[in-house]
Design a protein around this motif. Structure first.
Motif, PDB file in Angstrom:
ATOM      1  N   HIS A 592      12.220  93.625  40.582  1.00 44.73           N
ATOM      2  CA  HIS A 592      11.719  92.447  41.296  1.00 44.73           C
ATOM      3  C   HIS A 592      12.837  91.435  41.497  1.00 44.73           C
ATOM      4  O   HIS A 592      13.775  91.342  40.698  1.00 44.73           O
ATOM      5  CB  HIS A 592      10.577  91.788  40.525  1.00 44.73           C
ATOM      6  CG  HIS A 592       9.474  91.292  41.396  1.00 44.73           C
ATOM      7  ND1 HIS A 592       8.362  92.044  41.712  1.00 44.73           N
ATOM      8  CD2 HIS A 592       9.313  90.114  42.065  1.00 44.73           C
ATOM      9  CE1 HIS A 592       7.562  91.361  42.500  1.00 44.73           C
ATOM     10  NE2 HIS A 592       8.120  90.176  42.728  1.00 44.73           N
ATOM     11  N   LYS A 594      13.905  87.580  41.508  1.00 44.34           N
ATOM     12  CA  LYS A 594      13.429  86.356  40.852  1.00 44.34           C
ATOM     13  C   LYS A 594      13.092  85.252  41.848  1.00 44.34           C
ATOM     14  O   LYS A 594      12.345  84.326  41.516  1.00 44.34           O
ATOM     15  CB  LYS A 594      14.484  85.854  39.859  1.00 44.34           C
ATOM     16  CG  LYS A 594      14.633  86.720  38.624  1.00 44.34           C
ATOM     17  CD  LYS A 594      15.597  86.080  37.625  1.00 44.34           C
ATOM     18  CE  LYS A 594      15.660  86.872  36.327  1.00 44.34           C
ATOM     19  NZ  LYS A 594      16.581  86.251  35.341  1.00 44.34           N
ATOM     20  N   MET A 601       6.937  86.323  41.361  1.00 47.26           N
ATOM     21  CA  MET A 601       7.206  86.873  40.030  1.00 47.26           C
ATOM     22  C   MET A 601       5.928  86.981  39.198  1.00 47.26           C
ATOM     23  O   MET A 601       5.900  87.719  38.209  1.00 47.26           O
ATOM     24  CB  MET A 601       8.222  86.008  39.306  1.00 47.26           C
ATOM     25  CG  MET A 601       9.675  86.273  39.699  1.00 47.26           C
ATOM     26  SD  MET A 601      10.275  87.882  39.101  1.00 47.26           S
ATOM     27  CE  MET A 601      10.358  87.565  37.331  1.00 47.26           C
ATOM     28  N   PHE A 604       4.966  90.552  39.111  1.00 51.01           N
ATOM     29  CA  PHE A 604       5.777  91.318  38.151  1.00 51.01           C
ATOM     30  C   PHE A 604       5.319  91.042  36.725  1.00 51.01           C
ATOM     31  O   PHE A 604       5.146  91.972  35.921  1.00 51.01           O
ATOM     32  CB  PHE A 604       7.257  90.966  38.299  1.00 51.01           C
ATOM     33  CG  PHE A 604       8.087  91.379  37.119  1.00 51.01           C
ATOM     34  CD1 PHE A 604       8.498  92.698  36.963  1.00 51.01           C
ATOM     35  CD2 PHE A 604       8.427  90.459  36.126  1.00 51.01           C
ATOM     36  CE1 PHE A 604       9.230  93.090  35.855  1.00 51.01           C
ATOM     37  CE2 PHE A 604       9.159  90.842  35.016  1.00 51.01           C
ATOM     38  CZ  PHE A 604       9.563  92.161  34.882  1.00 51.01           C
ATOM     39  N   VAL A 620      13.102  97.652  33.268  1.00 47.05           N
ATOM     40  CA  VAL A 620      13.027  96.486  34.149  1.00 47.05           C
ATOM     41  C   VAL A 620      14.396  96.187  34.747  1.00 47.05           C
ATOM     42  O   VAL A 620      15.422  96.257  34.064  1.00 47.05           O
ATOM     43  CB  VAL A 620      12.514  95.247  33.380  1.00 47.05           C
ATOM     44  CG1 VAL A 620      12.670  93.984  34.218  1.00 47.05           C
ATOM     45  CG2 VAL A 620      11.053  95.439  32.985  1.00 47.05           C
ATOM     46  N   LEU A 622      15.667  92.912  37.135  1.00 44.63           N
ATOM     47  CA  LEU A 622      15.368  91.677  37.842  1.00 44.63           C
ATOM     48  C   LEU A 622      16.627  91.180  38.524  1.00 44.63           C
ATOM     49  O   LEU A 622      17.718  91.192  37.928  1.00 44.63           O
ATOM     50  CB  LEU A 622      14.838  90.609  36.885  1.00 44.63           C
ATOM     51  CG  LEU A 622      13.531  90.944  36.157  1.00 44.63           C
ATOM     52  CD1 LEU A 622      13.149  89.818  35.207  1.00 44.63           C
ATOM     53  CD2 LEU A 622      12.410  91.188  37.160  1.00 44.63           C
TER      54      LEU A 622
END
Length: 661
Positions: A592, A594, A601, A604, A620, A622
């Motif tokens: 994802h 930010k 978010m 997420f 993860v 980010l």
């Protein structure tokens, strides 16, 4: 791209292919921005104007090149972190551009509705339309409360152009107005030609050769199309009769007689057909169409946009000429023969039609630009390539597929085999597109697909119900079916791939972005044991949360989500991966941005938290400063590396096949 880069391409064209290279293509090659985004030819044929992205993708600048000596006249910036697109010559030495934004999940840039102009040397730059906010004590010079789009230059009035302007509701009322201006692109002066108030959503316009809008099509508040037309240039706007279009007009061209309209038309929400319409008489004649799939691009030739054929993108790429005797159809057919396996598109023409700029592309060619000189024996010169670093390298072939769903629907899609793979079942990555309503996967170059195929994975793309390209009936039947009908279509596509010996049933993973990310997490819930892993990229995972977040949007957005997503919270929860995390029995990777202001978010965090709560924390990644899809080439390259590691671990050649993480 500097002038020496362009010069590298200029020279007599020869159809000589470089030998295929065996080494694996680097992730950096898939993460790079193109060398060229756009090219257009000046009316005299003396110059080219090119939209050139910076290596980091943060800007796209305008470069003017003189063809006689291959020299760069000027490279122009239109502001820090600014992008240009829709480059238009409004006179022999005058250029107008749209300011744009590059969205990471889209191959091309998106228009911001701001217009700027310049002469070729850049010493007379001018903002034509924009809204510039005040900065401290300094007042912004431009206060256009709306979006402006170039409709086209007026060849009979050099330097002048028609601009379509859509007022913001704050300026023109709840629904806004569609305003037509004649603009002097040299001075910036503008003259309002007309204001169209009859429309719930801003109107798209079809113009005749005198710059008069003759067809206006928009969308009513309930989402249905709304079309007005003028039978003659001086007629008032009137609703188009059902005898011309029962449901919608989805774009078209008016012939030089200013009366004959070639338009994509649907009568009952079915896929569009091309009709030839006599505007004054109110009659039409069918020209060409295919059951169940939209007519694609209406191909035109020459400075006066003479229609001569159409393209189809579904189930695979195709061209059909409705006027094979046209000089432009003959020229296009000859180029299609010369560039076999590729699609050919005319881009621009000189005022005398003797020079033609065109481009070619395919599933294995990201795109090349060429200049054809009709007065010099149809000599072809290559102007440039979007991604020249792929030339001579072995890439994958995308093949159209077709299957029937469990409830009898015909679905199209694409399968791309791993590069150099022998026949037989292969590890498969299922990659549903975003949307879900409107977008569709099409045959052509795709960085994600080529990357995965280069790493030994087959790729399945399914144009499920809800996808565009097959009429509104096909799209709208999947409303409120995020986790039901749409997922069943994807599942049936996977079963087809297994049955056809394309996919190894023990080595299948899901990967998708946005709605594709939602599907990546929903599919393992609905099909226990079918998948070995899932990668959700900037995905939606909690539908009640999505519904609530849209309450703060405009009324138009709220109405859209009410129609397409629904308001039944119990049903939305049942279709939410974050609410059913304990049913996800495969390893998960979540990616994802930010700074994602499309899918925030909070989506997420909902999925990540739900997986952690059941003791199955995901891998993860980010991206700081990244939005709805990564834009920084370094981050994109790192994403590809981590995806490869994840896929290799769970469905790669040496993976230990498991049914749970």
């Amino acid at each position: 791209m500097q002038s020496n880069t362009l010069a590298r391409w200029l020279g007599a064209f020869a159809l000589v292919a470089a030998p295929a290279m065996a080494q694996q293509i680097s992730v950096e090659d898939f993460a790079k921005y193109p060398d060229i985004d756009e090219v257009t030819l000046s009316p005299t044929g003396e110059y080219l104007a090119l939209a050139i992205p910076s290596p980091d993708g943060k800007e796209t600048n305008l470069q003017v090149v003189r063809l006689s000596d291959n020299s760069t006249v000027k490279t122009l910036r239109f502001g820090q972190n600014s992008h240009v697109m829709d480059v238009t010559w409004t006179d022999d030495d005058q250029i107008t551009v749209q300011r744009a934004k590059r969205f990471p999940l889209e191959q091309f840039k998106s228009n911001l509705g701001e217009l700027m102009s310049t002469n070729i040397t850049g010493d007379k730059q001018r903002t034509l339309f924009a809204y510039v906010p005040d900065d401290g004590t300094q007042r912004g010079r431009n206060k256009d409360m709306g979006w402006a789009f170039m409709a086209g230059p007026l060849d009979k009035e050099p330097g002048k152009a028609i601009v379509t302007y859509y007022c913001w509701p704050s300026e023109c009322g709840e629904d806004g107005d569609t305003v037509v201006f004649k603009v002097d692109t040299r001075t910036g002066s503008r003259q309002e030609i007309e204001r169209i108030k009859d429309g719930d959503v801003s109107s798209s316009l079809i113009w005749d050769h005198d710059g008069i809008a003759r067809v206006a099509y928009s969308e009513a508040k309930d989402g249905t199309p709304k079309t007005l037309y003028r039978p003659t240039p001086t007629s008032p706007w009137t609703p188009i009769p059902k005898t011309i279009a029962g449901y919608e007009v989805a774009g078209g061209y008016i012939a030089e007689d200013n009366n004959t309209l070639y338009a994509r038309i649907s009568d009952n929400q079915e896929a569009t057909t091309l009709y030839k319409v006599d505007l004054a008489a109110g009659t039409r004649t069918k020209v060409v169409g295919r059951d169940g799939v939209n007519v694609g691009t209406i191909m035109t030739g020459g400075r006066k946009d003479v229609p001569f054929g159409v393209t189809f993108t579904t189930p695979g790429p195709a061209v059909q000429y409705f006027d094979p005797t046209s000089e432009w159809a003959k020229l296009h057919a000859g180029l299609m023969q010369k560039f076999k396996g590729q699609m050919v598109y005319f881009l621009s023409f000189t005022r005398d039609d003797q020079k033609v700029l065109f481009w070619t592309s395919s599933d294995r060619v990201p795109g090349n630009y060429y200049l054809l000189d009709r007065a010099n024996g149809n000599k072809i010169v290559q102007i440039g390539a979007r991604m020249p670093w792929f030339e001579g390298k072995q890439v994958a072939q995308m093949k159209p597929i077709e299957f029937t769903t469990r409830d009898g629907a015909k679905i199209y899609g694409y399968y791309t085999a791993p590069i150099g793979a022998a026949p037989g079942p292969k590890p498969l990555v299922v990659m549903p597109h975003g949307g879900p309503y409107g977008p569709s996967d099409t045959w052509g170059w795709d960085d994600d697909v080529q990357f995965l195929a280069s790493r030994g994975y087959g790729v399945l793309q399914v144009n499920y119900r809800g996808s565009g390209g097959r009429g509104d009936k096909f799209t709208n039947q999947a409303f409120k079916q995020w986790g039901v009908m749409i997922q069943n279509d994807i599942t049936d596509g996977v079963k087809y791939a297994i049955d056809q010996k394309l996919a190894d049933p023990d080595r299948i993973c899901m990967y998708g972005a946005s709605f594709g990310g939602y599907s990546a997490l929903m599919q393992p819930i609905l099909n226990p044991g079918m998948y070995k892993c899932a990668i959700g990229y900037v995905g939606v995972y909690d539908l009640p949360l999505l519904s609530k977040s849209k309450e703060s949007e405009s009324e138009e957005v709220e109405r859209w989500y009410e129609r397409s997503l629904g308001t039944d919270m119990a049903a939305l929860s049942q279709q939410s991966p974050a609410k059913r995390a304990k049913e996800i029995k495969v390893p998960v990777m979540l990616v994802h941005g930010k700074a994602d202001d499309n899918v925030g978010m909070n989506q997420f965090r909902a999925m990540d938290g739900a997986l952690k709560d059941i003791g199955q924390p995901p891998e993860v990644m980010l991206g700081a400063g990244e939005g709805h899809g990564f834009a920084n080439p370094q981050n994109v390259a790192e994403l590809y590396r981590r995806m490869q590691q994840f896929l290799d671990k769970y469905i790669g050649p040496n993976a230990k096949v498991a049914t749970s993480p």
